[in-house]
Design a protein around this motif. Sequence first.
Motif, short mmCIF file in Angstrom:
data_model
loop_
_atom_site.label_atom_id
_atom_site.label_comp_id
_atom_site.label_asym_id
_atom_site.label_seq_id
_atom_site.Cartn_x
_atom_site.Cartn_y
_atom_site.Cartn_z
N ASN A 37 -9.00 -9.06 -4.94
CA ASN A 37 -10.63 -8.92 -5.38
C ASN A 37 -11.28 -9.88 -4.26
N ASP A 38 -10.91 -11.22 -4.19
CA ASP A 38 -11.46 -12.12 -3.24
C ASP A 38 -11.41 -11.71 -1.78
N ALA A 39 -10.46 -11.00 -1.51
CA ALA A 39 -10.28 -10.19 -0.14
C ALA A 39 -10.97 -9.10 -0.07
N SER A 40 -11.71 -8.61 -1.15
CA SER A 40 -12.44 -7.52 -1.00
C SER A 40 -11.68 -6.06 -0.89
N VAL A 41 -10.84 -5.94 -1.61
CA VAL A 41 -9.88 -4.93 -1.66
C VAL A 41 -10.64 -3.73 -2.44
N PRO A 42 -10.96 -2.54 -2.14
CA PRO A 42 -11.71 -1.78 -2.88
C PRO A 42 -10.95 -1.31 -4.18
N TYR A 43 -9.85 -0.93 -4.10
CA TYR A 43 -9.03 -0.44 -5.18
C TYR A 43 -7.72 -0.94 -5.33
N ILE A 44 -7.18 -1.34 -6.59
CA ILE A 44 -5.97 -1.89 -6.70
C ILE A 44 -5.21 -0.99 -7.76
N GLU A 45 -4.07 -0.51 -7.55
CA GLU A 45 -3.29 0.29 -8.47
C GLU A 45 -2.49 -0.59 -9.29
N VAL A 46 -2.45 -0.58 -10.52
CA VAL A 46 -1.74 -1.03 -11.70
C VAL A 46 -0.84 -0.33 -12.52
N SER A 47 0.24 -0.17 -12.71
CA SER A 47 1.05 0.85 -13.41
C SER A 47 2.21 0.29 -13.36
N HIS A 48 3.53 0.91 -14.25
CA HIS A 48 4.92 0.98 -14.02
C HIS A 48 5.00 2.00 -12.88
N GLY A 49 6.07 1.65 -12.12
CA GLY A 49 6.21 2.26 -10.79
C GLY A 49 6.32 3.86 -10.97
N ASP A 50 6.54 4.27 -12.02
CA ASP A 50 6.65 5.67 -12.50
C ASP A 50 5.40 6.22 -13.24
N SER A 68 -13.14 -5.36 -7.12
CA SER A 68 -12.05 -4.29 -7.06
C SER A 68 -12.31 -3.27 -8.26
N LYS A 69 -11.97 -1.97 -7.84
CA LYS A 69 -11.77 -1.08 -9.01
C LYS A 69 -10.65 -0.95 -9.04
N ILE A 70 -9.96 -0.85 -10.67
CA ILE A 70 -8.62 -0.87 -10.97
C ILE A 70 -8.12 0.56 -11.30
N ALA A 71 -6.92 1.01 -10.38
CA ALA A 71 -6.65 2.43 -10.68
C ALA A 71 -5.48 2.27 -11.44
N VAL A 72 -4.79 3.47 -12.00
CA VAL A 72 -3.68 3.91 -12.71
C VAL A 72 -3.12 5.03 -12.05
N LEU A 73 -1.66 5.03 -12.17
CA LEU A 73 -1.07 6.26 -11.85
C LEU A 73 -0.46 7.01 -13.02
#
Lengths: 337, 295
Positions: A35-48, A78-83
Amino acid sequence: MSKIKITEVALRDGSHAMSHQYTVEQVKTITKALNDASVPYIEVSHGDGLGGSSIQYGLSGTDELKLIEAAVEAADFSKIAVLLIPGIGTIEDLKNAHRIGADMVRVATHVTEADVSKQHLETAKELGMETVGFLMMSHMAPVDKLIEQAKLMESYGADTVYVVDSAGALLPDQVAERIKALRQALTVDIGFHAHNNLSLAMGNTLAAIKQGATRIDGSVRCLGAGAGNTQTEVLAAVLEKMGIETGIDFYKMMDIAENIIAPILPGTQEITKDSLTMGYAGVYSSFRLHAERAAKRYNLDSRDILIELGKQKIVGGQEDMIIDVAAELAKKNKITV
Amino acid sequence: MGKVKAGIIGSGNIGSDLMVKLMKSETLELTTMMGIDASSRGMQHAKKLGLTVFDNGIEGLAENPDLVDIVFDATSAGAHIHNAGVAKELGKQMLDLTPAAIGPFVVPAVNLHENLHAENVNLITCGGQATIPIIHAINQAAKVEYGEIIATISSRSAGPGTRANIDEFTETTAKGIEQVGGAKKGKAIIILNPAEPPIMMRDTIHAIVEEGSMDREEIMASVQRMVRHVQSYVPGYKLRTEPIFDGNNVTVFLEIEGAGHYLPKYAGNLDIMTSAAVKAAEEFAKNRLKVAANK
């Protein structure tokens, strides 16, 4: 110059390499730094993806909803994404993730099976989430089929459609051909997700950007399945040199890679013989650790298992076939000895 | 011994496969096909077989209630809610092959005897019909804390209904693993594989048994008995490789080859649904005939 939006996938794709054992503390620290490095999206979930915690893919050490929640709390930019892979995760899982603050969902199907994503993409739209259609194992379908399936996802409401090289099997010309065709056929944004199994993640990504892809995945320190993805800190630097804006502070990204990610890696994310074999044979990158374990159990060379899986056209999610194929190979070996 | 009269609602792939199977039945006499499109392949075939054909669905039966005692519903969850209501009013026993699940879940090899008189039973899902017997078999030998199944089917055998609502598969199957299989917690995963030639249906079952209750020999024997039992109504049902035991975890690998009646052999997922439905209906019929004979 053109603008590229990067999604950092180390906290989702990297979950494979971490055997799905991320802790709340790790997710908090990593997300805050990204977030501090200004990454726009970060995906967080189990690998699958959501609901992926299973014996089939590996049980999560920590409930992924707790990890997603920690990421949401740690990020103010950063916005948080899920798969979400339909057939594994469900709309209920999606609603739970949305409730705790997930902004974007990437609905993933095998490249020929886009129609199973309709309900999930439509629900995500209704929830007001940003939507991505994620066509996995894109190397397994001819270009016209890929276009047909991408158009389906577009019609279901995907804001972006990704070409996903899950096996790290595509060559730069093949990537260019696919992105170019999609750029002509679709009006929504085009994305590209690479794996570095053939050391082509960066080259393929640049080929994709040249043809009009504007959404790109990276994993910091290559923390993804197989040999990892396009290395985010390197990508940020390369794009900056090319005069392409990402908004990411690559100096800070280097610090994250060096000081936060490197110490928690179970092993270095280099191109091992198994990763190379997966790229060569076109096998889903998360099979790496499972194939290693099966090889040990049946006293086989893991490469033989992976090559056979490629021959049988096994798709993503079929981890149970690794044991099946290994058992068959072991039987054959016994007969020939 | 006489036969009990049966009818099918829905003349698509599932209805057509049921038609072929029911024509061979020794306890059921297929009399009626209820569809909505008289020109469809299934309806045309039903006419050729000499069945009574209604193109206004179950309404046709409402006007001619003596034609059928047992009804198979091979339509959709939405349509089934209406059909179930009509069948109930007419006093017809209903086998529900849709995901509507109004009635109790039935797996012939596990809990048929408990539901012989139910007015409406649901066949769960293809993955459920394949894997719940194994979960139940393991549970009889060692208490199953967690049962997880992975069903892999060929893309070609996944119809538009399954595709449009894939969550129904995972959620319903997981429920069936708990309610019928006996696992404390259930989970289901479905994978579509587009390989050509199409792959056979494959199912993997993982079960975690209660600490200290693992008994390999007992589990093996129970699983093998169950496989033979299911084979009695699904001949193409078999173990692919030896079950694997690892701590408290048992893994069983199955392959289901279809009978190739109306549907191709790779569509074992559809065959196990129609086979289970016919098996359940035949047991209902035998029970009715026995009751009638004793009167």
